[in-house]
Write a protein that holds these residues in place. Sequence first.
Motif, PDB file in Angstrom:
ATOM      1  N   LYS A 193      33.526  52.962  37.955  1.00 48.46           N
ATOM      2  CA  LYS A 193      32.659  52.974  39.228  1.00 48.46           C
ATOM      3  C   LYS A 193      31.364  52.724  39.173  1.00 48.46           C
ATOM      4  O   LYS A 193      30.629  52.549  38.163  1.00 48.46           O
ATOM      5  CB  LYS A 193      33.029  54.190  40.045  1.00 48.46           C
ATOM      6  N   LYS A 216      28.352  44.099  37.605  1.00 51.63           N
ATOM      7  CA  LYS A 216      29.219  44.511  38.587  1.00 51.63           C
ATOM      8  C   LYS A 216      30.452  43.172  38.625  1.00 51.63           C
ATOM      9  O   LYS A 216      31.456  43.497  38.811  1.00 51.63           O
ATOM     10  CB  LYS A 216      28.802  44.932  40.016  1.00 51.63           C
ATOM     11  N   LYS A 220      34.174  43.978  37.644  1.00 46.82           N
ATOM     12  CA  LYS A 220      35.303  43.620  38.454  1.00 46.82           C
ATOM     13  C   LYS A 220      36.301  42.778  37.920  1.00 46.82           C
ATOM     14  O   LYS A 220      37.304  43.115  38.100  1.00 46.82           O
ATOM     15  CB  LYS A 220      34.869  43.435  39.848  1.00 46.82           C
ATOM     16  N   GLU A 224      40.128  43.641  37.236  1.00 45.44           N
ATOM     17  CA  GLU A 224      41.151  43.073  38.052  1.00 45.44           C
ATOM     18  C   GLU A 224      42.168  42.232  37.208  1.00 45.44           C
ATOM     19  O   GLU A 224      43.462  42.302  37.291  1.00 45.44           O
ATOM     20  CB  GLU A 224      40.392  41.881  39.408  1.00 45.44           C
ATOM     21  N   PRO A 230      42.276  49.513  42.248  1.00 45.76           N
ATOM     22  CA  PRO A 230      40.900  49.725  43.157  1.00 45.76           C
ATOM     23  C   PRO A 230      41.232  51.111  43.842  1.00 45.76           C
ATOM     24  O   PRO A 230      42.188  51.662  44.504  1.00 45.76           O
ATOM     25  CB  PRO A 230      41.083  48.620  44.206  1.00 45.76           C
ATOM     26  N   ILE A 237      32.556  49.599  44.881  1.00 47.45           N
ATOM     27  CA  ILE A 237      33.414  49.141  43.665  1.00 47.45           C
ATOM     28  C   ILE A 237      33.954  50.496  42.962  1.00 47.45           C
ATOM     29  O   ILE A 237      33.086  51.121  42.191  1.00 47.45           O
ATOM     30  CB  ILE A 237      32.712  47.768  42.815  1.00 47.45           C
TER      31      ILE A 237
END
Length: 444
Positions: A193, A216, A220, A224, A230, A237
């Motif tokens: 996070k 970030k 991410k 993903e 999520p 995020i």
Amino acid sequence: MHWEQLLSLKRQGDKGKRLRIEQDDTRLGFEVDYDRIIFSSAFRSLQDKTQVIPLSKTDFVHTRLTHSLEVSVVGRSIGRLVGKKIIQKYPHLQEIHGYQANDFGAIVAAAALAHDIGNPPFGHSGEKAIGEYFSIGKGQQYKDQLTDKEWQDLIDFEGNANGFSVLTSSRPGIEGSVRLTYAVLGAFMKYPKESLPKKPTNDIADKKYGFFQSDKLFFKEVAEELGMIPNKTGDYIGFERHPLAYLVEAADDICYTIIDFEDGINLGLVSEDYALEYLIKLVKNTIDTAKYQTLTTKEDRISYLRALAIGNLINDAVNVFIENEEAILKGKFPYALTDKSKYKAQIDDIIKLSIKNIYQSREVIEKELSGYQIINNLLDKFITAFNNQHEGKATNYDKLLLKILPEKHHLEKDTMYERLLHICHFVSMLTDGKALLYNQIISA
């Protein structure tokens, strides 16, 4: 989450997939990751960074380097044992995709090897010193020039986020830094996070944060690609943990619980009688009493009990993980594995004694105080010089000071956040000895 996705061999910059079934088993991608970390300058610097006793000259006291190697060994064992059971449960992982039980051990070993790679000098007080330079020190002057998330990155400076940056941040000619597989990066992410919201739940994955604002987008992308779940809404995020991050954390928990305790015993901070009383509780079902009674030195007795204790805690962590594997894959296990250990009471007792006798010992506190002052002084001098240079008003002193920055740190940074983080990163990568030397030079 699905194992075949979680075990991705993809690396930063790859245009296509890397398939496990096409890998050369004599040079497996996850083992390449281990080698890349071992040969990195950031990893080598851990040989002169504090684990428990700062700047100790005693040979048997652990540094961040020896601690990281031991965590990696324990992590490899946990990973292999878990991998064997996962392959048995999901045979298609081996039959169709080519994954082996030892792959799990290789992933966890590499992530565990790197788990402290972003930690500043002087132990955890180093993180606090950087954070407090901004929250209550001279760094407060920069707050109005940053977003809330950027400011939080600095006032809660986090070694885990810094580690992700060390492993992934590009610089001219070096795309993606160490370029590890996404599976290893996922296992490395204990706190997937950003810095805000701060501790939004009691979930172990929300305890700290795992990446800076500057990283970030790639964070991410990795999450993903791995199919991590999520768990944040709106402009925030955050993800549920990669399952193997639990194993990296367990390896670290086991090592600092038992081996920091062993350091305290060898230093005389914990009496042998106390040590035996606490360790025997962990090994009473596996100890060979006849063998133990043949050991004539304190070092040998403690070493024997330490080995048994680590073995028992490894097997226990594996059992807890396998019992909760389906919940973990669903992102529904908000605990550390040691929180659910059958030895939790014994672990808590050892940690409580270690805090009192080791972490709060006079030697540790005195060295941490020195480290606090050193880090504050370095940040203040280098941030001032770096900003002055950017604004075209560098003094002769500023120019001289910036000449001692390593060549890889001679980069232009456009925003205030980038400049502040850049100097924080430079200071965080110093060894204890180098930080002490630089401080002596600029304070002369």
